[in-house]
Design a protein around this motif. Structure first.
Motif, PDB file in Angstrom:
ATOM      1  N   ASN A 267       0.831  -1.215   0.000  1.00 46.89           N
ATOM      2  CA  ASN A 267       0.000   0.000   0.000  1.00 46.89           C
ATOM      3  C   ASN A 267       0.862   1.260   0.000  1.00 46.89           C
ATOM      4  OD1 ASN A 267      -2.455  -1.313  -0.057  1.00 46.89           O
ATOM      5  ND2 ASN A 267      -2.526  -1.506   2.182  1.00 46.89           N
ATOM      6  N   ALA A 268       1.920   1.230   0.785  1.00 43.44           N
ATOM      7  CA  ALA A 268       2.809   2.391   0.817  1.00 43.44           C
ATOM      8  C   ALA A 268       3.405   2.633  -0.570  1.00 43.44           C
ATOM      9  CB  ALA A 268       3.914   2.184   1.855  1.00 43.44           C
ATOM     10  N   MET A 269       3.774   1.567  -1.280  1.00 41.85           N
ATOM     11  CA  MET A 269       4.347   1.725  -2.626  1.00 41.85           C
ATOM     12  C   MET A 269       3.304   2.272  -3.597  1.00 41.85           C
ATOM     13  SD  MET A 269       7.124  -1.243  -3.373  1.00 41.85           S
ATOM     14  CE  MET A 269       6.061  -2.687  -3.179  1.00 41.85           C
ATOM     15  N   ARG A 270       2.090   1.751  -3.504  1.00 50.03           N
ATOM     16  CA  ARG A 270       1.031   2.186  -4.411  1.00 50.03           C
ATOM     17  C   ARG A 270       0.683   3.654  -4.147  1.00 50.03           C
ATOM     18  NH1 ARG A 270      -4.162   2.266  -3.580  1.00 50.03           N
ATOM     19  NH2 ARG A 270      -3.948   1.084  -1.642  1.00 50.03           N
ATOM     20  N   ILE A 271       0.514   3.997  -2.886  1.00 55.27           N
ATOM     21  CA  ILE A 271       0.144   5.380  -2.541  1.00 55.27           C
ATOM     22  C   ILE A 271       1.311   6.324  -2.815  1.00 55.27           C
ATOM     23  CG2 ILE A 271      -0.467   6.884  -0.606  1.00 55.27           C
ATOM     24  CD1 ILE A 271      -1.975   4.354   0.546  1.00 55.27           C
ATOM     25  N   GLY A 272       2.521   5.846  -2.547  1.00 59.85           N
ATOM     26  CA  GLY A 272       3.699   6.665  -2.821  1.00 59.85           C
ATOM     27  C   GLY A 272       3.839   6.961  -4.307  1.00 59.85           C
ATOM     28  N   LYS A 273       3.614   5.952  -5.127  1.00 60.13           N
ATOM     29  CA  LYS A 273       3.678   6.177  -6.578  1.00 60.13           C
ATOM     30  C   LYS A 273       2.647   7.214  -7.015  1.00 60.13           C
ATOM     31  CE  LYS A 273       2.226   5.161 -10.995  1.00 60.13           C
ATOM     32  NZ  LYS A 273       2.755   4.291 -12.020  1.00 60.13           N
ATOM     33  N   GLN A 274       1.458   7.109  -6.487  1.00 64.94           N
ATOM     34  CA  GLN A 274       0.402   8.063  -6.853  1.00 64.94           C
ATOM     35  C   GLN A 274       0.744   9.475  -6.379  1.00 64.94           C
ATOM     36  OE1 GLN A 274      -3.378   6.418  -5.623  1.00 64.94           O
ATOM     37  NE2 GLN A 274      -3.061   4.554  -6.822  1.00 64.94           N
ATOM     38  N   LEU A 275       1.430   9.538  -5.232  1.00 55.61           N
ATOM     39  CA  LEU A 275       1.859  10.850  -4.725  1.00 55.61           C
ATOM     40  C   LEU A 275       2.853  11.491  -5.695  1.00 55.61           C
ATOM     41  CD1 LEU A 275       1.305  12.511  -2.153  1.00 55.61           C
ATOM     42  CD2 LEU A 275       3.164  11.278  -1.040  1.00 55.61           C
TER      43      LEU A 275
ATOM     44  N   VAL C 171      19.582  10.076   5.984  1.00 54.37           N
ATOM     45  CA  VAL C 171      18.461   9.143   5.894  1.00 54.37           C
ATOM     46  C   VAL C 171      17.148   9.907   5.993  1.00 54.37           C
ATOM     47  CG1 VAL C 171      17.368   7.089   6.948  1.00 54.37           C
ATOM     48  CG2 VAL C 171      19.858   7.335   7.019  1.00 54.37           C
ATOM     49  N   GLY C 172      16.143   9.435   5.292  1.00 56.97           N
ATOM     50  CA  GLY C 172      14.780   9.932   5.444  1.00 56.97           C
ATOM     51  C   GLY C 172      14.614  11.403   5.165  1.00 56.97           C
ATOM     52  N   THR C 194      16.284   6.620   1.626  1.00 56.43           N
ATOM     53  CA  THR C 194      14.898   6.981   1.977  1.00 56.43           C
ATOM     54  C   THR C 194      14.022   5.720   1.989  1.00 56.43           C
ATOM     55  OG1 THR C 194      14.589   7.490  -0.378  1.00 56.43           O
ATOM     56  CG2 THR C 194      14.984   9.345   1.090  1.00 56.43           C
ATOM     57  N   PRO C 195      14.169   4.932   3.046  1.00 61.55           N
ATOM     58  CA  PRO C 195      13.477   3.633   3.100  1.00 61.55           C
ATOM     59  C   PRO C 195      12.045   3.758   3.624  1.00 61.55           C
ATOM     60  CG  PRO C 195      14.872   3.880   5.026  1.00 61.55           C
ATOM     61  CD  PRO C 195      14.988   5.169   4.242  1.00 61.55           C
ATOM     62  N   PHE C 226      11.034   2.414  -3.843  1.00 63.31           N
ATOM     63  CA  PHE C 226      11.656   1.112  -3.607  1.00 63.31           C
ATOM     64  C   PHE C 226      12.725   1.171  -2.515  1.00 63.31           C
ATOM     65  CE2 PHE C 226      10.597  -0.069  -8.272  1.00 63.31           C
ATOM     66  CZ  PHE C 226       9.337  -0.511  -7.898  1.00 63.31           C
ATOM     67  N   GLY C 227      13.113   2.392  -2.102  1.00 63.57           N
ATOM     68  CA  GLY C 227      14.050   2.510  -0.984  1.00 63.57           C
ATOM     69  C   GLY C 227      15.504   2.278  -1.343  1.00 63.57           C
ATOM     70  N   LYS C 228      15.870   2.443  -2.617  1.00 65.44           N
ATOM     71  CA  LYS C 228      17.271   2.272  -3.030  1.00 65.44           C
ATOM     72  C   LYS C 228      18.165   3.306  -2.332  1.00 65.44           C
ATOM     73  CE  LYS C 228      20.555   0.748  -5.953  1.00 65.44           C
ATOM     74  NZ  LYS C 228      21.092   1.743  -6.838  1.00 65.44           N
TER      75      LYS C 228
END
Lengths: 318, 318, 318
Positions: A267-275, C171-172, C194-195, C226-228
């Protein structure tokens, strides 16, 4: 290996067989007539039309050239027409839309787009232009522009992280669409080529907006306006490609990395992408609409007809 | 070699000879007075004023310092004042506008902007500021800002692919305008330098918008705010420059490539270029207007007067 | 060495000691309960709460972990909590806001942000999340989002050139905020990480907008979604970092350069910086608001609670 099935769609650019017979060709100036004559001669290689007769019914067999699989929380959409360097037919555009819509809704965390064989994709199958030789040019060009617009809109709206695994050379729309991906991995064998203006055409896939934004106008215009072919490493230096891997280890390295990434909170990846995309989504749709409007005018121009004919003629002589 | 002729324009920053005589200098604080004294002493080197007396009539001879030629579907506009490192006088700004308007309408496919001699351009001729020492500061600064705005607007609206061939070092506005070109080739001898704040000034040429967009704010601000000079290779790595060539082969490689590009469909290139720029044209005009408004305020500031005087003084001592 | 004093602020995320006692923990599902249990066990290491008791009064001693100094027209704000890798507590966020507001008004020309010790900053102190285990989740998350939004707004509005001296790993939020700096110098020992999605969270600091703009979406998303983890050199190649220096000479080279830059006209630098940012300031505030809104929803999600607990648990075992 799960292949999607798809409802029968009326083929936009190959509505019937008339375009292959020169007898019904519309009257017109000599240049267009030559164009029609030429493209008519190409019929035997147009395999795409053979699988889409109007009698095939509403319930189609599985897609032949767009293959969809899911594993390890990753759904993969693969262009699978290696004998034609994964050139994209009208039918394949429709299949790509369906595949993306399915992948957007399934329970995978990441979606990957790639090609089978040596090429990522040689882009728009130029034989798609063949239908322009048939009856109602205005209508057909409008339908074609609508198809293009729908494909690109589907990429713009894709709700999850979308990764391109560029396994080999990429041409035309398969390059321009890269600006809409969230991550792009490329083999060091890949090249990126957008020879629009040598064919009398203009950029699509939102590249007129995304490429200058990513690479700066000076790099973007040499590609999109002058048709400069660049290497994957050059594209990586400019930010269009995320990372380049040696061809020998490309598949292993990409998939190892993606399986790791797929463990992040979905969910974080999906919402982050949309952001990341939300602030320009409206803009991207407007750009797409404008590119399709301009592109349609180009397709109807003498300049484009002459340039495509010249290209196909040279290709046939090889 | 075809040189353009141009209608006589009233010189904006050198309206009369008053500025060269210290006797009519307006009263004011000591700093400005010193400034006026100093710039007045520079008169002999101000060749730009010598060719623009009010008695020269409406019909001018050909432009001396902006040369325009056409060949192989390519129109070239060359800054041709090598003895002064192609520093741009007010008259040359006017000539550039006329040259661009002519090139936009001729039948060439591509327009190239370059410099003659060792420099691409040393930027705005600082002696342009001399007139600020004369009578109506408010009026002159307004006219100067208008001239600057018109030049930059002409670049923004240029309708065809516009290529910069940066043959040597570039300074100031000749650098900032690069963000409005569609392709930028540079000799490896070229450097890019925008020392605005050391002169109490602020960026122009839409660079406050294009440079952060192209290079990111962290690279752009070091150039535009801190005055960092960068090499052509560094600018290329960041996307401001398309490609760098060894100085020895620069001309040959650039022209070989451009002649090849000029064979693409000219309408597709023209329309494609407009597509790439269309979504930000309105924005660019707004940025230009704001930069000129802010710049004009700077020119009237004590900080700017002191900094320019200090610069010219140091230069004179060399 | 001048340290700022600051008015006492109510601690947002540590309103009282209740969160450290498991007895008053709100009832809920097992996952959250475990989360609460776990974070409760971390109490002894939470030094940040020790200096912020409600009885400390309105007039506080100097800030312990955010140190502010001025010299050579340069004001420096240093994160000074090296034993915790400069992890940022709620109190430090408040101190950073006060420090930036003071630096924006003092007579320095340039403001520098840096860290003491080996790290630039390890980002948001995850123990800040501890308070989420206490009473009113809705209210606390809203207050936390407001604090975050205020910090980022203060960076957006900062009126002078703002330079980051990234002395070590970042970080972050210490990474995401870099997109709001005007120049970013980094030691070659620095890495940027940025994980967010491994912690069930989404990007902040306007990075969802600035990073794709600076690096292109394909590089930005690999970092943010993806947090690379990337090196300073990689970030420099993409424009997020202005220049990388060997760690051994980092301090000397950065300060030599900045002292030189600080000699430029201060008003021109201040106005020039505002010119570069003015066209997107409104956009940046909107992005910040949206990121905080989305982030707050994330903090309240089960996904985030589980991921943070898992992270803290792994860290505790090391």
């Amino acid at each position: 290996m799960r292949c999607i099935s798809r409802p029968q769609k009326d083929l936009v650019m190959f509505p019937d067989q008339r375009c292959w017979t020169s007898s019904e060709r519309p009257s017109g100036e000599a240049a267009r007539q030559n164009y029609v004559d030429f493209v008519s001669s190409l019929t035997p290689s147009l395999e795409s039309s053979s699988q889409a007769g109007p009698g095939a019914g509403r319930s189609l067999p599985e897609s032949e050239h767009v293959v969809m699989t899911s594993e390890d929380s990753i759904t993969t959409i693969m262009l699978n027409r290696p004998a034609k360097k994964n050139a994209i037919t009208i039918q394949m555009y429709q299949d790509i839309i369906l595949a993306l819509k399915a992948a957007g809704k399934d329970n995978s965390a990441i979606t990957v787009f790639t090609g089978s064989g040596d090429y990522y994709s040689s882009g728009n199958d130029l034989t798609n232009f063949v239908s322009f030789a048939s009856g109602d040019l205005e209508k057909i060009s409008e339908e074609s522009a609508n198809t293009l617009r729908n494909v690109v809109d589907t990429f713009i709206d894709f709700p999850k992280p979308l990764v391109a695994a560029v396994n080999g050379p990429a041409v035309g729309i398969s390059v321009t669409l890269l600006g809409l991906f969230d991550t792009v991995y490329a083999s060091d064998r890949a090249t990126l080529h957008t020879p629009f203006t040598s064919l009398g055409q203009t950029p699509e896939g939102c590249s007129s907006y995304t490429f200058p934004k990513i690479m700066g106008p000076a790099k973007a215009a040499e590609m999109l306006i002058f048709g400069k072919k660049i290497t994957a490493r050059e594209a990586c230096a400019q930010g269009l490609v995320t990372e380049v891997f040696p061809d020998r280890t490309f598949q292993r390295e990409v998939w190892t990395r993606l399986r790791e990434y797929a463990k992040n909170s979905p969910n974080a990846m999906r919402i982050g992408k949309q952001l990341l995309r939300s602030s320009e989504k409206e803009k991207l749709h407007a750009v797409n609409a404008e590119e399709c409007r301009v592109g349609r005018e180009r397709w109807l121009s003498e300049e484009c007809a002459a340039a495509v004919q010249s290209f196909l003629s040279r290709k046939a002589r090889l």
